[in-house]
Design a protein around this motif. Structure first.
Motif, PDB file in Angstrom:
ATOM      1  N   VAL A   1      10.492   3.823   7.461  1.00  0.00           N
ATOM      2  CA  VAL A   1      10.044   4.497   8.695  1.00  0.00           C
ATOM      3  C   VAL A   1       9.299   3.559   9.634  1.00  0.00           C
ATOM      4  CG1 VAL A   1       9.960   6.760   7.587  1.00  0.00           C
ATOM      5  CG2 VAL A   1       7.898   5.338   7.622  1.00  0.00           C
ATOM      6  N   VAL A   2       9.246   2.279   9.291  1.00  0.00           N
ATOM      7  CA  VAL A   2       8.694   1.269  10.186  1.00  0.00           C
ATOM      8  C   VAL A   2       9.759   0.204  10.394  1.00  0.00           C
ATOM      9  CG1 VAL A   2       6.891  -0.456  10.539  1.00  0.00           C
ATOM     10  CG2 VAL A   2       6.340   1.676   9.364  1.00  0.00           C
TER      11      VAL A   2
ATOM     12  N   ALA B   1      -2.898  -1.033  -1.958  1.00  0.00           N
ATOM     13  CA  ALA B   1      -1.484  -1.446  -1.992  1.00  0.00           C
ATOM     14  C   ALA B   1      -1.081  -2.143  -0.690  1.00  0.00           C
ATOM     15  CB  ALA B   1      -0.601  -0.225  -2.225  1.00  0.00           C
ATOM     16  N   ASP B   2      -0.272  -3.189  -0.822  1.00  0.00           N
ATOM     17  CA  ASP B   2       0.188  -3.940   0.355  1.00  0.00           C
ATOM     18  C   ASP B   2       0.941  -3.049   1.338  1.00  0.00           C
ATOM     19  OD1 ASP B   2      -0.906  -6.243  -0.680  1.00  0.00           O
ATOM     20  OD2 ASP B   2       0.994  -6.986  -1.518  1.00  0.00           O
ATOM     21  N   ALA B   3       1.685  -2.069   0.820  1.00  0.00           N
ATOM     22  CA  ALA B   3       2.495  -1.216   1.689  1.00  0.00           C
ATOM     23  C   ALA B   3       1.649  -0.461   2.702  1.00  0.00           C
ATOM     24  CB  ALA B   3       3.301  -0.226   0.848  1.00  0.00           C
ATOM     25  N   LEU B   4       0.372  -0.205   2.368  1.00  0.00           N
ATOM     26  CA  LEU B   4      -0.500   0.504   3.309  1.00  0.00           C
ATOM     27  C   LEU B   4      -0.655  -0.268   4.612  1.00  0.00           C
ATOM     28  CD1 LEU B   4      -3.467   2.022   1.249  1.00  0.00           C
ATOM     29  CD2 LEU B   4      -1.861   3.234   2.749  1.00  0.00           C
ATOM     30  N   HIS B   5      -0.614  -1.587   4.536  1.00  0.00           N
ATOM     31  CA  HIS B   5      -0.794  -2.416   5.733  1.00  0.00           C
ATOM     32  C   HIS B   5       0.436  -2.389   6.633  1.00  0.00           C
ATOM     33  CE1 HIS B   5      -4.508  -3.858   4.027  1.00  0.00           C
ATOM     34  NE2 HIS B   5      -3.883  -4.278   2.940  1.00  0.00           N
TER      35      HIS B   5
ATOM     36  N   LEU C   1       2.059   0.477   7.320  1.00  0.00           N
ATOM     37  CA  LEU C   1       2.103   1.801   7.943  1.00  0.00           C
ATOM     38  C   LEU C   1       1.007   1.914   8.996  1.00  0.00           C
ATOM     39  CD1 LEU C   1       2.561   3.952   4.710  1.00  0.00           C
ATOM     40  CD2 LEU C   1       4.276   3.658   6.513  1.00  0.00           C
ATOM     41  N   PRO C   2       1.271   2.578  10.119  1.00  0.00           N
ATOM     42  CA  PRO C   2       0.212   2.748  11.123  1.00  0.00           C
ATOM     43  C   PRO C   2      -0.898   3.625  10.555  1.00  0.00           C
ATOM     44  CG  PRO C   2       2.142   4.066  11.687  1.00  0.00           C
ATOM     45  CD  PRO C   2       2.533   3.207  10.519  1.00  0.00           C
ATOM     46  N   PRO C   3      -2.140   3.155  10.537  1.00  0.00           N
ATOM     47  CA  PRO C   3      -3.216   3.914   9.898  1.00  0.00           C
ATOM     48  C   PRO C   3      -3.413   5.303  10.497  1.00  0.00           C
ATOM     49  CG  PRO C   3      -4.100   2.063  11.165  1.00  0.00           C
ATOM     50  CD  PRO C   3      -2.624   1.870  11.080  1.00  0.00           C
ATOM     51  N   GLU C   4      -3.228   5.417  11.824  1.00  0.00           N
ATOM     52  CA  GLU C   4      -3.466   6.704  12.474  1.00  0.00           C
ATOM     53  C   GLU C   4      -2.387   7.739  12.157  1.00  0.00           C
ATOM     54  OE1 GLU C   4      -0.935   4.294  15.305  1.00  0.00           O
ATOM     55  OE2 GLU C   4      -2.585   3.925  13.902  1.00  0.00           O
ATOM     56  N   ARG C   5      -1.280   7.295  11.533  1.00  0.00           N
ATOM     57  CA  ARG C   5      -0.193   8.213  11.181  1.00  0.00           C
ATOM     58  C   ARG C   5      -0.048   8.362   9.667  1.00  0.00           C
ATOM     59  NH1 ARG C   5       0.219  11.108  15.485  1.00  0.00           N
ATOM     60  NH2 ARG C   5       0.483   9.864  17.377  1.00  0.00           N
TER      61      ARG C   5
END
Length: 401
Positions: free
Chosen positions: A50-51, A74-78, A80-84
């Motif tokens: 989704v990115v 987790a690296d994957a968190l970086h 993803l847009p934090p606000e979403r």
């Protein structure tokens, strides 16, 4: 896990019944919760789908994902847009000081956190630094006492999310309290309505155009009908001149637009427009479900049937919810428009050439036990289905109505 299990989604509605986000999880086999490794695999897989080049493909939607302390870095968190992005955690996990510090760090960075099983009295004024949402266990039995309990939260920046919400009366009570709600399968359940049912004037013209396209009416005849509806004409010109269509030059006449678009894409566009022209009271979530279902069924069918035939599967997917969007029986829908025998078989009995693909798309949104067997019968792997599922969800956010 994306190679062995299937993704399930559940819509989150705001009090106006608009879809503001989705909870994504692995379909559970039995009652056992997903392992930390499985949850991190889901986060990683979703981030990869989704990115795209740092672009969030779900536009204004928020994603809710189950989390455990082990995956908070987790690296994957970086990616993803934090606000979403919202991670759902059990409040008991915060008893560990390291977990609490990690959560506060995520919140400081803008990542959302939803707390489950929260003891609001014990958390008190620290809540906004820990959570962006809190899950409340809604019960329609005593709405008054719940309203008093939620009054303080309504004054804070923390959003309230209700679950379970099993009927429309409970949803309306949640809406009155200002709660968002995860609705499971509820949005597919017809709700009592005093609204007029059947085709409105705009839908009648769209149906007429669809019939004419199927009968290969000439461009001049199609243009004449379009000119009777200024809004429809405007939407066609806006669509044909959109960046997504890529005409390369500005198209100003309906005849040019019809010629450039072609009959098959025109029919597809009219199918989408027919659903968006609904005035049903709960159409926002139902409409988005129809678009995702149609696109998912189409993507699932492309490898086996080819792109042209898959277009028909898309139509079947869109039409599969048209009876609920219009508030009339499917037989009445079919009486208003001529469809191919394969599309009709898919709509009525999920049979024929297209039916199994529609049935699989439908099963994905219902967390049905049939997902695995339907996918296997169509020679589709879990990864095939999961990629198509997230692709369809992204595509639905970018449909120009």
């Amino acid at each position: 896990m994306h190679q062995t299990n299937f993704i399930v989604r559940e819509p989150l509605l705001d009090p106006k019944q608009r879809v503001v986000g989705y909870e994504l999880c692995w379909q559970q086999q039995g009652a056992a919760p997903s392992s930390p490794a499985a949850l991190e695999a889901l986060l990683d897989f979703v981030a990869g789908q989704v990115v795209d080049d740092d672009n969030w493909l779900l536009r204004d939607k928020i994603l809710f994902l189950d989390a455990v302390p082990a995956m908070l870095s987790a690296d994957a968190l970086h990616r993803l847009p934090p606000e979403r992005t919202v991670l759902s955690l059990k409040t008991a996990e915060l008893a560990n000081p390291d977990t609490l510090a990690a959560v506060q760090g995520l919140r400081a960075g803008g990542v959302g956190v939803l707390l489950r099983e929260a003891d609001l009295a014990r958390i008190g004024s620290r809540l906004p630094t820990i959570a962006s949402y809190v899950e409340v266990r809604f019960s329609g039995a005593d709405v008054g006492s719940q309203a008093r309990a939620y009054a303080a939260l309504k004054q804070s920046s923390v959003g309230m999310v209700a679950r379970p919400v099993s009927n429309w009366a409970d949803f309306d009570a949640c809406a009155a309290l200002g709660l968002n709600a995860f609705v499971g399968k509820l949005h597919l359940t017809p709700r009592p309505s005093t609204d007029a049912k059947g085709l409105n004037p705009a839908q009648t013209i769209i149906m007429q155009l669809m019939q004419m396209v199927r009968q290969n009416a000439d461009i001049a005849q199609l243009e004449a009908v379009l000119k009777r509806d200024a809004t429809l004409s405007y939407k066609l010109l806006r669509f044909i001149n959109s960046a997504g269509f890529g005409a390369g030059r500005e198209i100003q006449s309906l005849r040019q637009a019809l010629t450039l678009l072609g009959y098959t894409p025109l029919y597809r566009w009219l199918t989408l427009l027919l659903a968006t022209a609904s005035t049903s009271g709960y159409s926002p979530v139902l409409l988005e479900t129809a678009v995702v279902r149609g696109r998912l069924a189409e993507l699932l069918a492309q490898a086996a049937l080819g792109k042209s035939e898959a277009e028909n599967v898309f139509v079947a997917g869109m039409f599969s919810l048209l009876d609920r969007l219009l508030g009339i029986a499917m037989q009445e829908v079919l009486a208003n428009i001529q469809l191919s025998d394969d599309v009709v078989a898919a709509l009525l009995t999920r049979s024929g050439k297209y039916g199994p693909f529609l049935a699989l798309a439908e099963a994905c949104e219902l967390s049905s036990d049939l997902v695995a067997s339907l996918a296997a019968s169509l020679k589709l792997s879990p990864e095939d289905v999961n990629r198509a599922h997230l692709s369809a969800l992204a595509w639905a956010q970018n449909v120009a109505a």
